[in-house]
Structures are given as C-alpha cells and as structure tokens.
Scaffold this active site. Structure first.
Site, mmCIF file in Angstrom:
data_model
loop_
_atom_site.group_PDB
_atom_site.id
_atom_site.type_symbol
_atom_site.label_atom_id
_atom_site.label_comp_id
_atom_site.label_asym_id
_atom_site.label_seq_id
_atom_site.Cartn_x
_atom_site.Cartn_y
_atom_site.Cartn_z
ATOM 1 N N LYS A 158 29.170 34.929 34.513
ATOM 2 C CA LYS A 158 29.515 35.695 35.716
ATOM 3 C C LYS A 158 28.266 36.203 36.417
ATOM 4 O O LYS A 158 27.285 36.566 35.767
ATOM 5 C CB LYS A 158 30.388 36.905 35.360
ATOM 6 C CG LYS A 158 31.732 36.551 34.760
ATOM 7 C CD LYS A 158 32.558 37.814 34.541
ATOM 8 C CE LYS A 158 33.953 37.463 34.071
ATOM 9 N NZ LYS A 158 34.795 38.673 33.905
ATOM 10 N N GLY A 164 35.574 39.973 42.183
ATOM 11 C CA GLY A 164 36.620 39.318 42.954
ATOM 12 C C GLY A 164 36.614 37.804 42.819
ATOM 13 O O GLY A 164 37.173 37.114 43.650
ATOM 14 N N GLU A 200 30.473 36.385 28.973
ATOM 15 C CA GLU A 200 31.558 37.011 28.220
ATOM 16 C C GLU A 200 32.392 35.943 27.522
ATOM 17 O O GLU A 200 32.448 34.799 27.974
ATOM 18 C CB GLU A 200 32.525 37.751 29.163
ATOM 19 C CG GLU A 200 32.009 39.029 29.753
ATOM 20 C CD GLU A 200 32.988 39.630 30.757
ATOM 21 O OE1 GLU A 200 32.690 40.733 31.233
ATOM 22 O OE2 GLU A 200 34.016 39.008 31.073
ATOM 23 N N LYS A 237 45.867 38.270 45.605
ATOM 24 C CA LYS A 237 47.100 38.745 44.990
ATOM 25 C C LYS A 237 48.276 38.434 45.900
ATOM 26 O O LYS A 237 48.171 38.545 47.129
ATOM 27 C CB LYS A 237 47.006 40.260 44.765
ATOM 28 C CG LYS A 237 45.961 40.632 43.727
ATOM 29 C CD LYS A 237 45.669 42.117 43.730
ATOM 30 C CE LYS A 237 44.525 42.436 42.780
ATOM 31 N NZ LYS A 237 43.937 43.759 43.056
ATOM 32 N N ASN A 290 37.362 49.343 41.568
ATOM 33 C CA ASN A 290 37.397 49.226 43.020
ATOM 34 C C ASN A 290 37.412 50.628 43.607
ATOM 35 O O ASN A 290 38.281 51.422 43.297
ATOM 36 C CB ASN A 290 38.640 48.477 43.476
ATOM 37 C CG ASN A 290 38.662 47.072 42.933
ATOM 38 O OD1 ASN A 290 37.659 46.378 42.943
ATOM 39 N ND2 ASN A 290 39.797 46.655 42.411
ATOM 40 N N ARG A 292 38.131 52.077 46.488
ATOM 41 C CA ARG A 292 38.782 52.115 47.802
ATOM 42 C C ARG A 292 40.281 52.297 47.603
ATOM 43 O O ARG A 292 40.787 52.170 46.493
ATOM 44 C CB ARG A 292 38.546 50.786 48.532
ATOM 45 C CG ARG A 292 39.120 49.596 47.761
ATOM 46 C CD ARG A 292 39.066 48.280 48.497
ATOM 47 N NE ARG A 292 39.753 47.230 47.764
ATOM 48 C CZ ARG A 292 39.209 46.411 46.874
ATOM 49 N NH1 ARG A 292 37.917 46.520 46.586
ATOM 50 N NH2 ARG A 292 39.925 45.504 46.249
HETATM 51 C C1 MV4 Z 1 37.571 36.848 33.349
HETATM 52 C C2 MV4 Z 1 38.653 36.004 33.041
HETATM 53 C C3 MV4 Z 1 38.777 35.581 31.728
HETATM 54 N N1 MV4 Z 1 37.846 35.939 30.811
HETATM 55 N N2 MV4 Z 1 36.688 37.184 32.390
HETATM 56 C C4 MV4 Z 1 38.359 37.033 38.071
HETATM 57 C C5 MV4 Z 1 37.870 38.030 39.058
HETATM 58 C C6 MV4 Z 1 36.812 38.814 38.398
HETATM 59 N N3 MV4 Z 1 37.028 40.202 38.653
HETATM 60 C C7 MV4 Z 1 36.908 38.506 36.951
HETATM 61 N N4 MV4 Z 1 37.891 37.466 36.803
HETATM 62 C C8 MV4 Z 1 38.202 36.963 35.595
HETATM 63 N N5 MV4 Z 1 37.363 37.313 34.590
HETATM 64 C C9 MV4 Z 1 36.839 36.735 31.149
HETATM 65 N N6 MV4 Z 1 35.936 37.081 30.240
HETATM 66 C C10 MV4 Z 1 39.539 35.659 34.057
HETATM 67 C C11 MV4 Z 1 39.305 36.121 35.341
HETATM 68 C C12 MV4 Z 1 40.264 35.701 36.335
HETATM 69 C C13 MV4 Z 1 41.154 36.611 36.936
HETATM 70 C C14 MV4 Z 1 41.156 37.968 36.655
HETATM 71 C C15 MV4 Z 1 42.044 38.835 37.258
HETATM 72 C C16 MV4 Z 1 42.976 38.361 38.152
HETATM 73 C C17 MV4 Z 1 43.000 37.025 38.457
HETATM 74 C C18 MV4 Z 1 42.097 36.138 37.860
HETATM 75 C C19 MV4 Z 1 42.149 34.779 38.182
HETATM 76 C C20 MV4 Z 1 41.270 33.923 37.604
HETATM 77 C C21 MV4 Z 1 40.319 34.377 36.689
#
Ligand code: MV4
Length: 445
Positions: A158, A164, A200, A237, A290, A292
């Site tokens: 990441k 986002g 992660e 969303k 967030n 906001r």
């Molecule tokens: C993740 C994950 C799975 N494992 N981290 C997407 C947005 C960002 N804020 C972090 N995200 C994710 N991080 C780990 N270690 C899956 C996502 C993710 C996700 C998270 C929340 C809502 C929708 C999502 C859609 C795809 C991936």
C-alpha cells in the site's frame, strides 16, 4: 455560535448543511459554479456567490475564490462537506490564518491520519489493532521480500500517502513481489508525490465496518455506532447500513472503544469516521480515519435520532453535544442506497443530462436526500450522485421491505440511474441474509 456559515460544496450535501444551519438559526452562504446556477443549494441559501466556471478546479476546488466569497459575505466559518476541499490540509490552514473556522479537521489531524504508515505506527504504539504488517515505510524490495516471507502470502502493498483504494497491489507469490513493488512505488510517486510503501497481510473477504465518532472542544468523544459499507464497487460505496448485520453487543463495545480512542489520540473535534476491516473470525483491524462528514451519515441519524450535521457545526462553534453522551439509544435498522446517474449496463459510466421526470418515494420510514428536481440538468463536471434513499425499519427485514417498495416508487426519467441495479441487489439471497463482504459485488457478476 456562528452567525454565518459558507458552504464550500454543492449538490445534496450543500442542501443538507443549509438545512442544519437554518435549524440552528445560522445564516448561510452558497458558492456555486456557472454549471450550478439553477441548483437548489443556491436557491435555499440566504446569500450566494458565483465562484467560477463548471470544472471543479475553477470553482469548488479554487481556495482563493472560496476565501474571497467568505470575506465579502462576512462569514464566520466554512463548511467543506465531503470531497473537494474537505480533507485538504492547506485549505484548513489557510481558513484558520484568515480567521474563518474550518468545520473539519485541523492541519495536525490531517497530517497525523493522512500518512497511513505513520498512522499505523501511532496505532501500534497505543495498542489499537492493525493488520499484521510493517511498522514503517519499506526502504527496499529486498526488505519487502523479507517482511512478506515473515507475514506469509498473500500480502498487500500500500502507498503510505494513499487511501480509498489508490496505490494498492495484492501479491500472492514472492515471484510477483518485485514487479508489484516497483509499479506501486512509481504509481504512488506520480499520484501523491510520495513513493513510500508499506506492507500488510492481505485479508480474504473481510467486511468494511466503520464507526461514527463525534468530538467536542472540551475533550468529550463519543461513538454513535457502526455502519457496514461492504457493498461497494471499485471503491465506490453503493449500499450502507446500520447496524452491521454481523455485529454483537460485545464486539460493538470493543470496536466502539477503539474508535473513541483513535479520535482521542488526535484530539479530534467534529464528526469523523474510524474505518475497520472485520474478518470472518470477527477479528477487527484499524484501517484509516476519515476526518469529515460522510455521504452515508444519514443511516446513523436514522438509528440514533440525532442530527450529525447540526452536532458537527455546533461543536466547531464551541458548544457541547446537544445530547447526553451516555444515553444514546440505537433504534431499529437503516439502509441507504446511493442513486447515481450511471449506466450499469455500460460499466457504470456517468450519464449527465436532463431529468425530465422526477417522483421521490415516501411513506413510513423513508428519507430521500437529493438536490434534483424535474427539469434539473445533471452537469458533467462532478460526481454522479443524484439521491440517497434511506429506509428505516424496526429491524433489518422491515428496512429491506421499505427499501424494496420505495425503489419501486422512485421515478427518475431522462438519465440512466442505478435504481434497478439496487432493486436486484436487495433481492439477492446473500444480501437478504446479511452475508456481506467487500467482494460481494465482484462475486455475483
Ligand atoms: C486491505 C484489504 C485487504 N487486506 N488491506 C481498500 C481501500 C483502502 N482503504 C484499503 N483497502 C483494502 N485494504 C488488507 N491488508 C482490502 C481492501 C479493500 C477494501 C476495503 C474496504 C472496502 C472496500 C474494499 C475493496 C477492495 C479492497
């Protein structure tokens, strides 16, 4: 309390903020682009100032013009809504330097939460659970390989400046890591001006569960329950609900305490959201905060009976919560559908145009937050949100029944919308049983 608030936004959220200010007896200033001349936020505000042409860079993102509008109208405070300048550290700072209260995060709040790797290490230092991974920025591909071997594949790389969903890569095998590392780093450098990466464990099909928090200037912080926002597509969303169908009272207590602690750590004032991932074994992990008011705040309003925007404005003006923090009652279930001007048949492409016919649903338990009306022209410059349909019921099944019949009543003609798509989702047996995760939409099509 403020005498006059300038709303640095448009669409449904600008209307929502105007409504809150009116109920608080506060004057309102709308700013608008040439494309929004006939918008309801312009009509319903006490004063209005045109700040430029349609493109957001020449209007709702133009800091100097917004500040000039605040100066000439003698506003006390600026409410940024969501999107645009809502989490812009520079704008928050300039507002403060020019004597306007920014109804949003301080520069310090934004900096502490904006860098994800340092937010992670702040959380680790205070015992907040985070996803197993690195404690700081990765300094080389070699270090990433070593860390990933320790954590075990799959892992997620990441961007520290991201969030986002931008600048992320899932890596299933060590042979794929070097390329993913290089691509993510250069993407992060060009998108955020910061190549920093961290790593992660990749969680398989978690839920996205977020807690609403509210802080005042006297150090009080409360949480107002959670929202399950797992039903999303490409990080947009589509449906949000409260409570989370998988929640238990004990887990809510634990996650809620964590959310409050996160907000306290940065001395947060105002409305904020603490995002978690919740895995199948009900382990939860802090992801980001967030700073906001969010699009989906109405579902929390429907179950708590509170007005989050009024509370947000009032605490920024130095007041205490209008309610007793120990006595918040959670009542029933609420579900929100985001109705967008998009064509689900063509990969959800945005469809600006004229709304030729409009009839919103009503009846028991239904709320519609929208800025559109018959003959309204949806401009091509901004996001495609037309309306938020929120259904409340005594329990989840009553909320779904109300959502179903209100989607059937909702008439928007002239542009394609996501109404029928929502109708299909809420009839899916997995949705009905509450078996949600972030891959819900990917799996069904
Ligand atoms: C993740 C994950 C799975 N494992 N981290 C997407 C947005 C960002 N804020 C972090 N995200 C994710 N991080 C780990 N270690 C899956 C996502 C993710 C996700 C998270 C929340 C809502 C929708 C999502 C859609 C795809 C991936």
């Amino acid at each position: 309390m403020f005498k006059k608030v300038l709303i640095a936004n448009r669409g449904e959220i600008a209307l929502r903020i105007i409504r809150a200010c009116k109920e608080l007896g506060i004057g309102t200033v709308a700013v608008y682009s040439e494309a929004d001349r006939d918008s309801l936020h312009v009509r319903f505000a006490d004063e209005e100032v045109c700040i430029g042409r349609g493109p957001a860079s020449e209007s709702y993102l133009h800091m100097q013009r917004i500040l000039a509008a605040a100066e000439i109208t003698n506003a006390d405070a600026i409410h940024p809504g969501y999107g645009f300048l809502a989490e812009n550290a520079e704008f928050s700072e300039i507002c403060a330097h020019n004597g306007f209260v920014f109804i949003g995060p301080t520069v310090d709040n934004i900096r502490k939460m904006g860098d994800k790797a340092s937010a992670r290490s702040l959380m680790i230092g205070h015992g907040i659970p985070v996803i197993p991974g690195t404690e700081s920025i990765l300094d080389s591909e070699k270090q990433a390989l070593a860390m990933a071997a320790g954590i075990g594949y799959p892992v997620m790389i990441k961007a520290s400046a991201g969030g986002g969903g931008k600048g992320m890569r899932v890596v299933h095998d060590e042979k794929d890591l070097p390329r993913a590392f290089a691509v993510a780093s250069s993407e992060a450098a060009s998108a955020f001006g910061n190549p920093g990466l961290y790593l992660e464990k990749y969680l398989i099909r978690p839920r996205h569960v977020e807690f609403q928090v509210l802080g005042d200037r006297f150090g009080n912080v409360v949480h107002l329950g959670e929202r399950d926002c797992s039903v999303q597509r490409r990080h947009q969303k589509l449906i949000e609900e409260s409570p989370c169908p998988a929640m238990t009272p004990a887990l809510r207590r634990k996650m809620g305490e964590c959310a409050v602690e996160v907000a306290r750590l940065i001395e947060y004032v105002g409305a904020g959201t603490v995002e978690f991932l919740l895995d199948k074994d009900m382990n939860f992990y802090f992801m980001e905060m967030n700073t906001r008011i969010q699009v989906e705040h109405p579902v929390t309003e429907m179950v708590t009976g509170l007005d989050l925007v009024k509370e947000q404005v009032a605490v920024s003006g130095g007041e205490r919560f209008s309610f007793d923090a120990g006595k918040v009652k959670f009542n029933g279930h609420a579900i929100e559908c985001r109705i967008n001007a998009e064509d689900p048949r063509h990969d959800f492409r945005p469809c600006p145009g004229v709304i030729t016919s409009f009839h919103p649903p009503g009846g028991p338990g239904i709320r519609v937050d929208t800025h559109i009306y018959a003959s309204y022209v949806v401009p091509p410059f901004y996001d495609s949100l037309l309306a938020k349909l929120i259904a409340h019921g005594r329990d989840r099944s009553e909320a779904i029944a109300r959502l179903r019949r209100s989607l059937d009543e909702f008439i928007i003609i002239g542009v394609p919308t996501t109404i029928d798509f929502h109708r299909t989702i809420i009839d899916d047996p997995r949705f009905i049983s509450g078996d949600l995760d972030i891959q819900f939409l990917e799996k069904r099509s």
